[in-house]
Write a protein that holds these residues in place. Structure first.
Motif: not given
Length: 175
Positions: A76-94
């Motif tokens: 469960d922790w790994c799945e949630i961490d993947a979501h937070v990682l997506q948040w980081i990547y999703g809020t980075m400029s190109d």
């Protein structure tokens, strides 16, 4: 007949509630894209941290150790961490994303890479930004509004590297 029904209902355990992180469908509706210019690192960190607190995932970026791989909650922790990682990547400029994106990363590791981009070599970054700030000319921009916005953006970037511009200095530069 009533006993059979009672046995079935007592043996089935209720599903755990959905973790708040799963309710975020598009993080860019909540946190603007970090480009280091219009959205400064300090502003992005404040917004991102606020959202990690709200959605109960701050521990994924604050250095809290993950559970052991043998722990019951590790998957469960790994799945949630993947979501937070997506948040980081999703809020980075190109421009920033390739510098942050890595295979097999945790959210905390990505958070540290973003931090290193903006906080390493503060002296050199501050000097370059000071030069841009001091040499910015109204004639080089399409409008007075654009000039004011560029000064404000540079002041925000200078603040990120520990060389904050006072309001008085900002007004003097504007004049």
């Amino acid at each position: 007949m009533g006993d059979k029904h009672d046995t079935q209902s007592s043996s089935s355990s209720p599903k755990p509630p959905l973790h708040p992180v799963y309710t975020v469908s598009n993080i860019q509706h909540k946190i603007r894209v970090l480009d280091g210019t219009k959205v400064t690192y300090a502003s992005w960190v404040r917004l991102f941290t606020l959202h990690t607190k709200t959605y109960k995932v701050l521990s994924h970026i604050d250095g809290t150790a993950p559970p052991e791989p043998t722990a019951d909650n590790y998957i469960d922790w790994c799945e949630i961490d993947a979501h937070v990682l997506q948040w980081i990547y999703g809020t980075m400029s190109d421009d920033l994303l390739p510098r942050v994106l890595e295979d097999e990363s945790t959210a905390y590791e990505a958070w540290q890479r973003v931090s290193a981009i903006f906080l390493s070599n503060k002296g050199a970054r501050a000097a370059a930004l000071e030069n841009k700030f001091n040499n910015l000319k109204l004639a080089n921009l399409p409008s007075f509004d654009a000039y004011c916005q560029k000064l404000k953006d540079l002041a925000g970037q200078l603040k990120d590297v520990g060389a904050a511009v006072s309001d008085q200095r900002l007004v003097l530069q504007l004049v």
